[in-house]
Design an enzyme around this catalytic site. Sequence first.
Site, PDB file in Angstrom:
ATOM      1  N   GLY A  10      63.993  47.276 -54.128  1.00 40.40           N
ATOM      2  CA  GLY A  10      63.016  47.770 -53.146  1.00 40.40           C
ATOM      3  C   GLY A  10      63.134  49.280 -52.999  1.00 40.40           C
ATOM      4  O   GLY A  10      62.975  49.842 -51.912  1.00 40.40           O
ATOM      5  N   ASP A  34      62.017  48.060 -58.407  1.00 40.04           N
ATOM      6  CA  ASP A  34      60.944  47.851 -57.433  1.00 40.04           C
ATOM      7  C   ASP A  34      59.818  47.089 -58.117  1.00 40.04           C
ATOM      8  O   ASP A  34      59.692  47.108 -59.340  1.00 40.04           O
ATOM      9  CB  ASP A  34      60.421  49.194 -56.905  1.00 40.04           C
ATOM     10  CG  ASP A  34      59.713  49.040 -55.559  1.00 40.04           C
ATOM     11  OD1 ASP A  34      60.349  49.293 -54.522  1.00 40.04           O
ATOM     12  OD2 ASP A  34      58.522  48.641 -55.543  1.00 40.04           O
ATOM     13  N   ILE A  35      58.992  46.445 -57.307  1.00 40.55           N
ATOM     14  CA  ILE A  35      57.856  45.699 -57.862  1.00 40.55           C
ATOM     15  C   ILE A  35      56.777  46.665 -58.363  1.00 40.55           C
ATOM     16  O   ILE A  35      55.961  46.318 -59.215  1.00 40.55           O
ATOM     17  CB  ILE A  35      57.310  44.701 -56.809  1.00 40.55           C
ATOM     18  CG1 ILE A  35      56.404  43.670 -57.463  1.00 40.55           C
ATOM     19  CG2 ILE A  35      56.605  45.403 -55.671  1.00 40.55           C
ATOM     20  CD1 ILE A  35      56.176  42.428 -56.618  1.00 40.55           C
ATOM     21  N   ASP A  53      59.746  42.055 -60.128  1.00 46.73           N
ATOM     22  CA  ASP A  53      59.634  41.293 -58.889  1.00 46.73           C
ATOM     23  C   ASP A  53      61.018  40.705 -58.563  1.00 46.73           C
ATOM     24  O   ASP A  53      61.642  40.084 -59.431  1.00 46.73           O
ATOM     25  CB  ASP A  53      58.601  40.167 -59.133  1.00 46.73           C
ATOM     26  CG  ASP A  53      58.253  39.423 -57.862  1.00 46.73           C
ATOM     27  OD1 ASP A  53      59.100  39.368 -56.945  1.00 46.73           O
ATOM     28  OD2 ASP A  53      57.136  38.886 -57.799  1.00 46.73           O
ATOM     29  N   ILE A  54      61.469  40.860 -57.321  1.00 45.69           N
ATOM     30  CA  ILE A  54      62.801  40.369 -56.933  1.00 45.69           C
ATOM     31  C   ILE A  54      62.877  38.840 -57.035  1.00 45.69           C
ATOM     32  O   ILE A  54      63.968  38.266 -57.122  1.00 45.69           O
ATOM     33  CB  ILE A  54      63.178  40.867 -55.506  1.00 45.69           C
ATOM     34  CG1 ILE A  54      64.660  40.677 -55.200  1.00 45.69           C
ATOM     35  CG2 ILE A  54      62.327  40.221 -54.423  1.00 45.69           C
ATOM     36  CD1 ILE A  54      65.589  41.537 -55.965  1.00 45.69           C
ATOM     37  N   TYR A 153      60.518  36.924 -40.102  1.00 45.27           N
ATOM     38  CA  TYR A 153      61.345  38.021 -40.620  1.00 45.27           C
ATOM     39  C   TYR A 153      62.787  37.890 -40.110  1.00 45.27           C
ATOM     40  O   TYR A 153      63.749  37.939 -40.901  1.00 45.27           O
ATOM     41  CB  TYR A 153      60.725  39.345 -40.164  1.00 45.27           C
ATOM     42  CG  TYR A 153      61.539  40.579 -40.448  1.00 45.27           C
ATOM     43  CD1 TYR A 153      61.787  41.014 -41.749  1.00 45.27           C
ATOM     44  CD2 TYR A 153      62.045  41.358 -39.398  1.00 45.27           C
ATOM     45  CE1 TYR A 153      62.513  42.168 -41.993  1.00 45.27           C
ATOM     46  CE2 TYR A 153      62.761  42.521 -39.635  1.00 45.27           C
ATOM     47  CZ  TYR A 153      62.993  42.920 -40.929  1.00 45.27           C
ATOM     48  OH  TYR A 153      63.706  44.070 -41.159  1.00 45.27           O
TER      49      TYR A 153
HETATM   50  C1  AKB Z   1      60.631  45.940 -38.278  1.00 48.39           C
HETATM   51  O1  AKB Z   1      60.071  46.398 -37.269  1.00 48.39           O
HETATM   52  O2  AKB Z   1      60.269  44.923 -38.865  1.00 48.39           O
HETATM   53  C2  AKB Z   1      61.856  46.667 -38.784  1.00 48.39           C
HETATM   54  C3  AKB Z   1      63.092  46.121 -38.180  1.00 48.39           C
HETATM   55  C4  AKB Z   1      63.388  46.329 -36.747  1.00 48.39           C
HETATM   56  O3  AKB Z   1      63.857  45.504 -38.855  1.00 48.39           O
HETATM   57  N1  AKB Z   1      61.733  48.069 -38.534  1.00 48.39           N
END
Ligand code: AKB
Length: 339
Positions: A10, A34-35, A53-54, A153
């Site tokens: 990345g 990186d991609i 691609d990872i 995430y």
């Molecule tokens: C995000 O906002 O997704 C990032 C984080 C806080 O990991 N900056």
Amino acid sequence: MDKKVALVTGANGEVGHLLLDRLASKGYEVIALDIKEIDPAISIFINKSYKTDITDEASIESILKEAKPDIVFHLAAYLSTAAEKDPDLAHHVNVDGTLYLLRSAQRYSFEAKKKIIIVFPSSIAVYGLPDLTTKNSASFVSETQFTTPITIYGITKLHAENLGIYFEKYYKLLNPQQERYIDFRALRFPGLISAMTIPSGGTSDYAPEMIHTLAQGQNYESFVREDTILPFMAMPDAIKALTLIAETPKEKLSQNVYNVSSFSISAAEIAQMVIKVFPETMVGYNPDPARQKIVDSWPANINDTSARRDWGWFPDFDAKKTFENYLIPEVTKKYSGQK
Ligand code: AKB
């Protein structure tokens, strides 16, 4: 002595931009992955690059075998807002991509019979405080508290941390002869602010977006409330933390995952600091309910005493220095002549 080889996945991202520069100046042989094609602005810092691609495990393994890295900085990931828009893809990249990297690194290192250090930037997104009252009353959140993220995430980052620990300590536990070669080190970063690049896809992005927009003489409409408080860090400190933990002798590390903190600040305080310098600009607040919910679930302060104790972490930039000595002078230079 041979140069140490550092591979950065990345590499085109915000962190990669400054990390490649720092690794090159520290004397590493720098390999970028990186991609996309590597940004020409950073290609001067690298010895070799791969457009891959990872999630292409076969390519990742052959790159490891060719590049023979001592350290991998695994930066490739979808950030929080981008991940929420496509949770399946974010899971594939953030979790499967990390799994494939760890698995390939274990195979490559097993053949080479040498340890490989994997440095992983995790995030305050692994925390999920249930409501604003809890957020406002919680003091400095430690690595083990509130690890119940509400975003895909945060979930992927937490899972990737656990995968790293598994590969280092427990991979194929049932086989008593199993040799393990991964040395996994993760940092839970707050929101990062760079003077050089504008991030995209994050939820803490209101801070850097505000600074870069006002510095260009334009007004900014914040997607979070003015009383929103998050921990932030200047990008040079993030790079310092990544290289410091990578270079710390393993025996000093009492854990795999560390909080690293710098300063906490509200959206209104950021606006105040920047408007002081660009008084013709203004900040309005038009909170987006979903993004507000995300930042309200992240802690206002995190406890990084383990990092300070084990590997001597301390930030060079507090809030005042971040704005006065880093962000304001650098963004002013960057956009001078544009207003
Ligand atoms: C995000 O906002 O997704 C990032 C984080 C806080 O990991 N900056």
